[in-house]
Design a protein around this motif. Structure first.
Motif, PDB file in Angstrom:
ATOM      1  N   GLN A 118       0.819  -1.211   0.000  1.00 12.61           N
ATOM      2  CA  GLN A 118       0.000   0.000   0.000  1.00 12.61           C
ATOM      3  C   GLN A 118       0.858   1.269   0.000  1.00 12.61           C
ATOM      4  O   GLN A 118       0.349   2.368   0.222  1.00 12.61           O
TER       5      GLN A 118
ATOM      6  N   LYS B 126       3.815   0.515  -6.645  1.00 14.31           N
ATOM      7  CA  LYS B 126       3.858   0.016  -5.269  1.00 14.31           C
ATOM      8  C   LYS B 126       5.143  -0.766  -5.029  1.00 14.31           C
ATOM      9  O   LYS B 126       5.728  -1.332  -5.947  1.00 14.31           O
TER      10      LYS B 126
ATOM     11  N   GLY C  80      -2.708   3.542  -0.301  1.00 15.75           N
ATOM     12  CA  GLY C  80      -3.947   2.878   0.085  1.00 15.75           C
ATOM     13  C   GLY C  80      -5.082   3.875   0.243  1.00 15.75           C
ATOM     14  O   GLY C  80      -5.019   5.022  -0.212  1.00 15.75           O
ATOM     15  N   SER C  81      -6.139   3.448   0.915  1.00 15.16           N
ATOM     16  CA  SER C  81      -7.328   4.289   1.088  1.00 15.16           C
ATOM     17  C   SER C  81      -7.020   5.516   1.930  1.00 15.16           C
ATOM     18  O   SER C  81      -6.283   5.433   2.921  1.00 15.16           O
TER      19      SER C  81
ATOM     20  N   GLU D 288     -15.069   4.478   4.419  1.00 14.68           N
ATOM     21  CA  GLU D 288     -16.380   4.901   3.924  1.00 14.68           C
ATOM     22  C   GLU D 288     -17.442   4.874   5.014  1.00 14.68           C
ATOM     23  O   GLU D 288     -18.263   5.800   5.124  1.00 14.68           O
TER      24      GLU D 288
ATOM     25  N   LEU E 237     -13.545   8.542  -5.615  1.00 14.05           N
ATOM     26  CA  LEU E 237     -13.027   7.183  -5.817  1.00 14.05           C
ATOM     27  C   LEU E 237     -11.893   6.926  -4.841  1.00 14.05           C
ATOM     28  O   LEU E 237     -10.927   7.689  -4.781  1.00 14.05           O
ATOM     29  N   ASP E 238     -12.017   5.850  -4.078  1.00 15.63           N
ATOM     30  CA  ASP E 238     -11.001   5.578  -3.055  1.00 15.63           C
ATOM     31  C   ASP E 238      -9.948   4.587  -3.532  1.00 15.63           C
ATOM     32  O   ASP E 238      -8.966   4.343  -2.842  1.00 15.63           O
ATOM     33  N   ASP E 239     -10.167   3.985  -4.698  1.00 17.78           N
ATOM     34  CA  ASP E 239      -9.209   2.999  -5.207  1.00 17.78           C
ATOM     35  C   ASP E 239      -8.450   3.529  -6.423  1.00 17.78           C
ATOM     36  O   ASP E 239      -7.909   2.750  -7.213  1.00 17.78           O
ATOM     37  N   ALA E 240      -8.415   4.842  -6.570  1.00 19.63           N
ATOM     38  CA  ALA E 240      -7.712   5.464  -7.697  1.00 19.63           C
ATOM     39  C   ALA E 240      -6.877   6.624  -7.181  1.00 19.63           C
ATOM     40  O   ALA E 240      -7.336   7.768  -7.146  1.00 19.63           O
TER      41      ALA E 240
ATOM     42  N   ASN F 182     -10.309   5.607 -12.839  1.00 19.91           N
ATOM     43  CA  ASN F 182      -9.482   4.399 -12.986  1.00 19.91           C
ATOM     44  C   ASN F 182      -9.159   4.129 -14.453  1.00 19.91           C
ATOM     45  O   ASN F 182      -8.582   3.087 -14.781  1.00 19.91           O
TER      46      ASN F 182
END
Length: 503
Positions: free
Chosen positions: A267, A284, A326-327, A331, A366-369, A416
């Motif tokens: 992460q 990463k 990472g995040s 949420e 967006l938490d994964d980008a 993404n």
């Protein structure tokens, strides 16, 4: 036993300043400074601590109810708080008056005048000295001293400038599952490339002069927090990470879980950023392969992910980090906090409209980008006028990708979609409007436009292209609240009267 405070002040020597449920006496000689713009910081902090406390209490009670021990005793729900750098004591007074279930707050400052101000304001607000305990001491020493004699449930760091010197002590001083609240106001270091050597020394990573510089600032501070925690076999979980005005404010939960520490390499990493077109890619440091029965396998990541020159425009690239990839948020935590703030109204939080706006944008983010583009920068790269943001969002959504804004910057595009798809959208825009005569052959803009469009680009408006926070007209991005609204002057101790000379 500390001596009881005996009030000796004259109210006429002070200005009364009301914030939330607190009223502080602000010395007319500016002995301890007050910055009204920071009310938002304190409002957000109160809401975050309340949300964390409620969730922590629910977890404790769930475990208690599941226990089959016939002699079980209900766990305590009152919390302890350390404000390590308190200045006037306003924050602690507000915590004491606006957050239920506090056992006590240790309100610390190094300067004698500040500690006197804390005592005065605690007394003036009708609070007991056992609830808000004024303490004079070096913040780092105080935090280390509580490592073995009773850690705090919440540790709040709100220094003038960087929190870097205090991070390690905070990790030692906080309980398992506890909350650390961190402010850093040195964005001239964290969010530019003016002093990369200073940023690396403080936070262990390089900043970038990029469209996403404020998001990178958040990720650099979280990286620093994570590294300090990992050295103690602890792991920090970001609950809410905010870029606000001239500072960042980050709320993290601390776990005593060595297994989670092993996931940090997967992460953490670096970001490559094109100096011209703004394209970026992350790398990463490790990978985590999940196996059966928590038997995970950890590997070093493959490299490289980019060439020295940008694949889109041919320009040189910069490298930022190491940083947290990472995040940035939890949420469930943000959603619970947003609901609580929405119900509370402006009577509880003076900055409630802005709080709702920021939390809603974060929920949509967006938490994964990691990282984002910025519309005006994309258009500048290919010399085209800016179309509506909804048009670009629709094109990316219609192509099958996710897209959102970012709370860190207005006009941001977080997606993404790979860079080549983003540039296919921009190439299509140029085809619609016409190529600028100012673009010379062989220039970066020419290189971008020389690539063939390979994406099926449709600008038909997508139902998700206009976020709800915008549709319901929330305060999404703050405008300048007043003139000269940045950081105030550093607090300094009031000068002492000179002793008369003896003849």
């Amino acid at each position: 036993m500390a001596k009881s405070y005996v009030p000796t002040y004259n109210v006429d020597d002070f200005n009364e300043i009301k914030e939330g449920k607190a009223t502080i006496l602000f010395p007319k000689n500016n002995e301890v400074f007050y910055n009204p713009v920071q009310e938002f910081n304190r409002d957000m902090s109160i809401a975050a601590i309340k949300t964390w406390r409620d969730l922590a209490t629910e977890v404790k009670m769930e475990r208690f109810n599941k226990s089959t021990n016939p002699n079980k005793i209900a766990p305590p729900t009152n919390i302890t708080i350390l404000e390590a750098l308190a200045a006037s004591g306003l924050r602690s007074v507000r915590y004491a008056k606006e957050i239920d279930g506090i056992d006590h707050i240790l309100t610390n400052d190094l300067l004698e005048d500040a500690v006197e101000s804390i005592k005065r304001n605690v007394h003036f607000n009708g609070l007991s000295q056992s609830l808000v305990r004024a303490n004079q001491g070096d913040a780092i020493s105080v935090m280390y001293s509580y490592r073995d004699k009773g850690r705090f449930d919440v540790v709040d760091l709100d220094p003038y400038g960087t929190a870097a010197p205090f991070i390690d002590g905070a990790i030692h001083a906080v309980n398992k599952g506890g909350l650390i609240c961190v402010t850093c106001t040195d964005l001239a270091i964290l969010a530019s490339n003016n002093h990369p050597e200073t940023c690396f020394a403080k936070y262990g990573g390089n900043p970038l002069k990029a469209e996403f510089c404020h998001e990178l600032a958040l990720r650099l501070v979280i990286h620093s927090l994570q590294q300090a925690a990992n050295r103690q076999k602890r792991y920090i979980e970001p609950l809410l990470s905010c870029s606000i005005d001239f500072y960042v404010r980050i709320f993290v939960r601390v776990h005593d879980k060595p297994l989670m520490v092993k996931t940090v390499a997967s992460q953490t990493g670096v970001v490559y950023h094109c100096r011209y077109c703004g394209s970026f890619a992350t790398q990463k440091f490790g990978t985590c392969e999940e196996g059966n029965n928590n038997n995970h396998k950890y590997h070093i990541a493959d490299a490289p992910v980019v060439n020295q020159r940008c694949a889109n425009c041919g320009s040189k690239q910069d490298i930022g980090g190491p940083c947290w990839l990472g995040s940035l948020h939890n949420e469930e935590f943000v959603r619970r906090m947003y609901d609580n703030v929405s119900k509370a109204g402006k009577s509880m939080y003076g900055t409630q409209p802005r709080m709702k706006g920021m939390l809603k944008v974060i929920l949509e983010e967006l938490d994964d980008a990691p990282f984002h583009y910025e519309l005006s920068q994309l258009c500048s790269a290919v010399r085209v006028s800016c179309p509506p943001l909804i048009k670009i969002n629709s094109a990316l959504l219609n192509a099958g990708y996710k897209v959102s804004g970012a709370h860190t910057r207005q006009g941001s595009i977080k997606t993404n979609a790979p860079p080549k798809v983003v540039w296919d959208v921009m190439r299509t825009i140029v085809k619609e409007t016409g190529r600028s005569a100012k673009i010379t052959d062989g220039s970066p803009a020419d290189v971008i436009l020389s690539h063939e469009v390979q994406t099926n680009v449709s600008f038909a408006e997508h139902k998700d292209a206009n976020p709800e926070s915008r549709r319901i007209k929330l305060v999404r991005y703050q405008i300048n609240p007043e003139k000269f609204w940045g950081p105030k002057a550093r607090h300094s101790e009031a000068p002492k009267a000179k002793k008369p000379k003896l003849e």
